[in-house]
Design a protein around this motif. Structure first.
Motif, PDB file in Angstrom:
ATOM      1  N   CYS A 109       0.836  -1.261  -0.260  1.00 55.35           N
ATOM      2  CA  CYS A 109      -0.281  -0.046   0.077  1.00 55.35           C
ATOM      3  C   CYS A 109       0.908   1.205  -0.205  1.00 55.35           C
ATOM      4  CB  CYS A 109      -1.068  -0.024   1.310  1.00 55.35           C
ATOM      5  SG  CYS A 109      -2.252  -1.125   0.982  1.00 55.35           S
ATOM      6  N   ALA A 111       2.471   1.822  -3.167  1.00 54.44           N
ATOM      7  CA  ALA A 111       1.446   2.290  -4.216  1.00 54.44           C
ATOM      8  C   ALA A 111       1.233   3.586  -4.151  1.00 54.44           C
ATOM      9  CB  ALA A 111       0.290   1.441  -4.216  1.00 54.44           C
ATOM     10  N   LYS A 139       4.095   5.862  -5.645  1.00 55.82           N
ATOM     11  CA  LYS A 139       4.282   5.995  -6.937  1.00 55.82           C
ATOM     12  C   LYS A 139       3.262   7.107  -7.138  1.00 55.82           C
ATOM     13  CE  LYS A 139       5.461   1.405  -8.346  1.00 55.82           C
ATOM     14  NZ  LYS A 139       4.920   0.149  -9.004  1.00 55.82           N
ATOM     15  N   LYS A 140       1.992   7.411  -6.475  1.00 56.97           N
ATOM     16  CA  LYS A 140       0.886   8.254  -6.861  1.00 56.97           C
ATOM     17  C   LYS A 140       1.752   9.604  -6.363  1.00 56.97           C
ATOM     18  CE  LYS A 140      -2.350   5.333  -8.044  1.00 56.97           C
ATOM     19  NZ  LYS A 140      -2.726   5.411  -9.297  1.00 56.97           N
ATOM     20  N   ASP A 167      -1.410  -8.433  -6.716  1.00 57.03           N
ATOM     21  CA  ASP A 167      -2.577  -7.921  -7.595  1.00 57.03           C
ATOM     22  C   ASP A 167      -3.663  -7.629  -6.728  1.00 57.03           C
ATOM     23  OD1 ASP A 167      -1.173  -8.719  -9.724  1.00 57.03           O
ATOM     24  OD2 ASP A 167      -1.879 -10.609 -10.068  1.00 57.03           O
ATOM     25  N   HIS A 210      -2.917  -4.244  -5.131  1.00 49.46           N
ATOM     26  CA  HIS A 210      -3.081  -3.081  -6.002  1.00 49.46           C
ATOM     27  C   HIS A 210      -4.254  -2.569  -6.486  1.00 49.46           C
ATOM     28  CE1 HIS A 210       1.526  -3.506  -5.783  1.00 49.46           C
ATOM     29  NE2 HIS A 210       1.567  -2.308  -5.705  1.00 49.46           N
ATOM     30  N   LYS A 211      -4.995  -3.835  -6.727  1.00 50.66           N
ATOM     31  CA  LYS A 211      -6.349  -3.720  -7.534  1.00 50.66           C
ATOM     32  C   LYS A 211      -7.240  -2.658  -6.568  1.00 50.66           C
ATOM     33  CE  LYS A 211     -10.231  -5.655  -9.969  1.00 50.66           C
ATOM     34  NZ  LYS A 211     -10.722  -6.980 -10.506  1.00 50.66           N
ATOM     35  N   PHE A 237      -6.085  -1.152  -4.019  1.00 51.23           N
ATOM     36  CA  PHE A 237      -5.595   0.383  -3.678  1.00 51.23           C
ATOM     37  C   PHE A 237      -6.199   1.423  -4.684  1.00 51.23           C
ATOM     38  CE2 PHE A 237      -2.697   3.689  -3.898  1.00 51.23           C
ATOM     39  CZ  PHE A 237      -2.562   4.084  -2.572  1.00 51.23           C
ATOM     40  N   GLU A 238      -6.050   0.892  -6.039  1.00 51.36           N
ATOM     41  CA  GLU A 238      -6.175   1.608  -7.242  1.00 51.36           C
ATOM     42  C   GLU A 238      -7.653   2.095  -7.281  1.00 51.36           C
ATOM     43  OE1 GLU A 238      -5.118   4.076 -10.438  1.00 51.36           O
ATOM     44  OE2 GLU A 238      -3.898   2.849  -9.166  1.00 51.36           O
ATOM     45  N   GLN A 239      -8.648   1.240  -6.970  1.00 48.56           N
ATOM     46  CA  GLN A 239     -10.107   1.551  -6.825  1.00 48.56           C
ATOM     47  C   GLN A 239     -10.229   2.606  -5.922  1.00 48.56           C
ATOM     48  OE1 GLN A 239     -11.616  -2.476  -6.608  1.00 48.56           O
ATOM     49  NE2 GLN A 239     -11.869  -2.809  -8.569  1.00 48.56           N
ATOM     50  N   TRP A 248      -8.089   4.722  -4.689  1.00 50.91           N
ATOM     51  CA  TRP A 248      -7.437   5.997  -5.059  1.00 50.91           C
ATOM     52  C   TRP A 248      -8.108   6.773  -5.963  1.00 50.91           C
ATOM     53  CZ3 TRP A 248      -3.673   9.099  -3.551  1.00 50.91           C
ATOM     54  CH2 TRP A 248      -3.270   9.722  -4.085  1.00 50.91           C
ATOM     55  N   GLN A 249      -8.798   6.176  -7.163  1.00 48.25           N
ATOM     56  CA  GLN A 249      -9.568   6.522  -8.117  1.00 48.25           C
ATOM     57  C   GLN A 249     -10.923   7.340  -7.731  1.00 48.25           C
ATOM     58  OE1 GLN A 249      -8.532   7.175 -11.004  1.00 48.25           O
ATOM     59  NE2 GLN A 249      -6.596   6.065 -10.748  1.00 48.25           N
TER      60      GLN A 249
END
Length: 443
Positions: free
Chosen positions: A210, A213, A216-217, A395, A398-399, A401-403, A405-406
């Motif tokens: 986390c 991730a 990177k953002k 996987d 990150h999936k 976290f990305e959901q 984050w968006q």
């Protein structure tokens, strides 16, 4: 028109001061209101499905009998069989177990693991027991809960002051009672009994993923990011070790006795080695078996929480950041490895200060994700490689976290709210699939 449900109204302020479940429900209700979550979902989560309490006894080494209060809560099974750890700790009570089971329900939904939420525990100071007494206690717990757990009903795992050996004893006792081989009844077991590679360090690894991730953002220069870890148990120590290896500067760590701090950074592997050898937390540097004490400052856990660092990782127990001390927090980012380390009342204070929080239902989800992998391996009679487990864990994290984050970026809501939203939406879909008031009234 459906009736609105306010979980906060169900609990007085006095209850919330010392009731972990009440605090968890207040937070859930507050977030759900912001997100316009269905009242059907709140109703489904307002009470645990069932909780079993029991007094269990063991024969101590000196011949005396000792009695302990034991609990197991299956909070919600909408998404699958319930899943949750078993902790041995003096603070364990019914409210704590039920709150932890609620968070596990949300956690599994947030990371899309097909489990419901559960939790168990015994009110005991595990450090006061001999190894044989600990085994008797573990087996006694399973005897009390044998009809309440099961591979397709409720799957326990290790938690605070339990480990893979304890899980092995529990699995063996369950198999003895049921007269079957059932490696899938327990996760977090020794490898020889069907455990999974990567399970022991999964919680800390998930939190590290986390942070990576987020790095990177934010385009962080890792060597400039200072980190303080409150709690040097399995999750906190593993995360600290991975962070240091990745180039972050871990400047403070603590255990139940206190904290150590060095602005130049600590050597986490050496501290782990020394703690295992002497059971003391010391700032040391070890070359092979020779350890040298290095300059450091001794702090309290409370002082660690107020350090001027970039990343604060509460990885010990619930409720360490409250309305009383949230204003003292200087870290710009909090990563919750512990369950519920930030109280509901502290959330608004941290929000006003601009603190970014990666919530526990994502940050510490690595453990339940790899437990799910272990359960799958047991069910399929397979043994996955370390590379398979690591890749799949990455996987899932990150999936999720990305959901989150968006949603955080597109709707300008806190990351906690964003992660709660994706958990509550999955639970809502399950509720609606069974039919709601609107469905049965042709709306």
């Amino acid at each position: 028109m459906t009736t609105k449900v306010d979980l906060k109204d169900q609990h007085s302020e006095r209850e919330m001061d010392n009731d972990l479940l009440a605090d968890a429900l207040v937070r859930l209700s507050t977030i759900a209101k912001h997100l316009n979550i269905s009242s059907h979902t709140l109703q489904a989560l307002s009470q645990p499905l069932c909780t079993l309490t029991s007094y269990i006894s063991i024969r101590k080494d000196n011949g005396e009998s000792a009695y302990f209060k034991a609990y197991r809560c299956r909070y919600n099974s909408l998404l699958g069989p319930t899943k949750g750890g078993i902790r041995f700790h003096p603070s364990v009570d019914q409210s704590e177990v039920e709150a932890l089971a609620l968070w596990m329900t949300l956690k599994c939904a947030a990371v899309n693991v097909p489990f419901g939420g559960a939790k168990g525990g015994i009110s005991v100071n595990a450090k006061s027991l001999s190894a044989l007494e600990l085994e008797r206690l573990s087996r006694s717990y399973v005897r009390a809960m044998a009809d309440f757990i099961g591979p397709q009903t409720d799957i326990p795992a290790p938690d605070m002051y339990t480990n893979e050996r304890v899980m092995g004893w529990m699995m063996d006792e369950y198999e003895t009672i049921k007269r079957v081989k059932a490696p899938d009844v327990i996760t977090g077991k020794p490898l020889v009994f069907g455990g999974s590679v990567g399970r022991t360090g999964a919680t800390g690894t998930g939190a590290f993923l986390c942070i990576e991730a987020l790095a990177k953002k934010r385009n962080w220069q890792k060597h400039k990011q200072t980190v303080a870890v409150q709690g040097f148990g399995n999750g906190g120590a593993q995360c600290a070790l991975l962070l240091q290896k990745a180039g972050y500067k871990v400047v403070a760590v603590s255990d139940s006795k206190g904290a150590i701090y060095s602005p130049e950074g600590l050597d986490i592997l050496s501290i782990l080695y020394e703690k295992q050898k002497s059971r003391q937390l010391k700032a040391v540097y070890c070359e092979n078996s020779v350890c040298e004490l290095v300059s450091h400052k001794v702090l309290t856990n409370e002082e660690l929480l107020a350090l001027d660092v970039d990343i604060l990782i509460p990885a010990a127990v619930a409720g360490v950041i409250t309305e009383a001390n949230a204003g003292l927090v200087k870290a710009g980012t909090i990563v919750e490895i512990a369950n519920g380390p930030v109280s509901a009342a502290a959330d608004s204070i941290l929000h006003e200060k601009g603190v970014f929080v990666i919530p526990d239902i994502l940050a510490n989800a690595g453990g339940v994700i790899v437990s799910y992998f272990e359960w799958c391996q047991n069910r399929q009679g397979e043994l996955w490689s370390e590379e398979q487990v690591t890749t799949k864990l990455s996987d899932y994290i990150h999936k999720a976290f990305e959901q989150g984050w968006q949603r955080h970026v597109s709707t300008n809501i806190d990351m906690r709210d964003a992660i709660y939203a994706q958990a509550l939406e999955r639970l809502t879909l399950a509720i609606e699939a069974h039919g709601t008031h609107d469905y049965f009234n042709a709306n």
